[in-house]
Enzyme design. Structure first.
Site, PDB file in Angstrom:
ATOM      1  N   ARG A  34       0.829  -1.218   0.000  1.00 19.07           N
ATOM      2  CA  ARG A  34       0.000   0.000   0.000  1.00 19.07           C
ATOM      3  C   ARG A  34       0.857   1.259   0.000  1.00 19.07           C
ATOM      4  NH1 ARG A  34      -4.559  -2.329   4.035  1.00 19.07           N
ATOM      5  NH2 ARG A  34      -5.894  -3.174   2.416  1.00 19.07           N
ATOM      6  N   GLY A 373     -10.517  -8.662  -2.312  1.00 21.05           N
ATOM      7  CA  GLY A 373     -10.158  -9.641  -1.298  1.00 21.05           C
ATOM      8  C   GLY A 373      -9.374 -10.837  -1.776  1.00 21.05           C
TER       9      GLY A 373
END
Ligand code: AMP
Length: 415
Positions: A34, A373
């Site tokens: 991230r 996911g």
């Protein structure tokens, strides 16, 4: 405003990123994906000669200070990636002075926004059933605006690059945008890429379009399935939901995961697909196991005839061929959710067959988006993330976007 067209020279930019990275028990970052995702935006601002105020949430501190979720722990990792020192503001709502003294090229990281309940804007410590809840909610909305205004006061320009929280109307993801002129607020590069990827799937579709929906349950995917039904040519439904369909068609699914209260829904999906001319591809055989563990005994059987004491845990060889046939010719592909219990190495075969077919179709010119996911974990496990067109960073946000919902974080900027 588009980030590429903006010159940040001499400006202070406040950037909402998603630095909700996993940490080990000593506070070390265990996966910096991230952080790396936000670098193009952060580096562009610094390269232009702007100064940078970075804000993010981490974990779910529920409006209270929690040192285990302090962004101070990741300061050095951010600094390493940016190649420059990063200052840290230990109170995100009292950082005016630190922000004011920032010089071009300097970076200030704010403490976890969610240490303040105002970030999420939900009243804390009061039950929804409490008669005073509505008043508390109103008061919280007012203080959320104040909190957003304080954050906005640190900077001249606002950039939102946190796709993972774009489906939330939080102070830093949406409310803050009200305090900037249209020419001084924009999406970051990561957000732009995500928005473009969703656009490729929902509007700018090259045909045939094959969507692969897997995972455990049909009930959690129904919104997406319904929205996709008007758009796709082929719809592969695999994973745990296979057995709800098999049962709905009168099959014996043994101990397989099955939503017995969703049998009508399954039949309705089949009917709708027929009416709309969508080629619905369901698994016909499975790898069944006699216990929910990696090293259980296995057998291949029809999804309609799974013996008692056995459960379908992966797509079988015939199903894999059917999936492949619907994926290989596709020019647009969306993949969400594994075809089996891919966490167990002995049950990765179905998901692997899908991944390989998606990679091959991509090589043949398809646009392939993997997201939401577990399918991301799946392509990562296979080391194939670089061989599909786009791997989305936003789980819930991506799913809501594919359901056709407007994401507040994007609407706040684009109007
Ligand atoms: P979801 O969060 O709905 O995308 O579901 C992902 C989960 O579905 C993964 O943890 C898989 O292990 C699980 N899953 C996939 N196929 C099956 C299956 N046949 N039986 C039980 N769980 C499954």
């Amino acid at each position: 405003m588009k980030i590429d067209n903006y010159n940040f020279a001499g400006k202070k930019a406040i950037v909402r990123v998603d630095f909700n990275v996993p940490l080990d028990e000593n506070g070390n970052v265990t996966d910096d994906t991230r952080i790396r995702g936000a670098l193009p935006t952060l580096k562009k601002i610094l390269a232009d000669g702007g100064s940078l105020i970075i804000m993010s949430h981490m974990g779910k501190p529920k409006g209270k200070v929690n040192p285990k979720m302090s962004l101070g722990q990741i300061k050095d990792v951010v600094a390493k990636h940016l190649g420059t020192e990063v200052k840290f503001a230990p109170d995100c709502a009292k950082a005016a002075e630190e922000a004011a003294t920032l010089k071009p090229g300097e970076v200030l990281l704010l403490e976890n926004l969610r240490f303040y309940p105002e970030e999420e804007g939900k009243p804390v410590g009061i039950d929804k059933e409490d008669p005073a809840y509505e008043e508390a909610k109103k008061a919280m909305k007012a203080s959320q605006k104040e909190f957003a205004k304080t954050l906005a006061s640190y900077a001249d320009v606002y950039v939102n690059d946190a796709f993972g929280t774009a489906h939330r109307k939080h102070a830093s993801t949406a409310v803050i945008a009200d305090y900037f002129q249209p020419e001084d607020k924009m999406l970051g590069y990561l957000m732009e890429k995500e928005v473009q990827a969703v656009d490729n799937i929902l509007s700018d579709i090259k045909r045939p379009f094959t969507a692969i929906m897997g995972g455990s349950k049909v009930s959690t995917k129904i919104g997406i399935i319904e929205n996709l039904m008007d758009k796709v040519d082929n719809l592969i439904l695999c994973g745990g939901m296979t057995y709800t369909f098999a049962k709905a068609m009168g099959g014996n699914v043994g101990d397989s995961i099955c939503e017995t209260d969703k049998l009508d829904l399954a039949l309705d999906i089949m009917k709708k697909a027929k009416e709309k001319g969508v080629n619905l591809v369901l698994g016909v055989d499975c790898v069944a196991g006699n216990a929910f563990k990696n090293d259980c005994d296995t057998q291949i059987c029809s999804v309609m005839e799974i013996p008692e004491g056995w459960e379908g845990m992966d797509a079988g060889p015939k199903s894999r061929e059917l999936f492949k046939a619907a994926i290989l010719p596709a020019k647009t592909i969306l993949w969400n959710g594994p075809a089996g219990v891919f966490e167990f190495d002995n049950f990765t075969g179905g998901s692997r067959a899908i991944a390989d077919a998606v990679v091959e179709a991509t090589k043949n010119g398809a646009f392939s988006l993997v997201g939401g996911g577990d399918s991301v974990a799946c392509v990562n496990k296979f080391g194939l993330a670089d061989e599909v067109s786009y791997v989305s960073t936003g789980g819930g946000a991506l799913l809501e976007a594919i359901e056709g919902k407007i994401l507040p974080g994007i609407a706040a900027i684009k109007g």
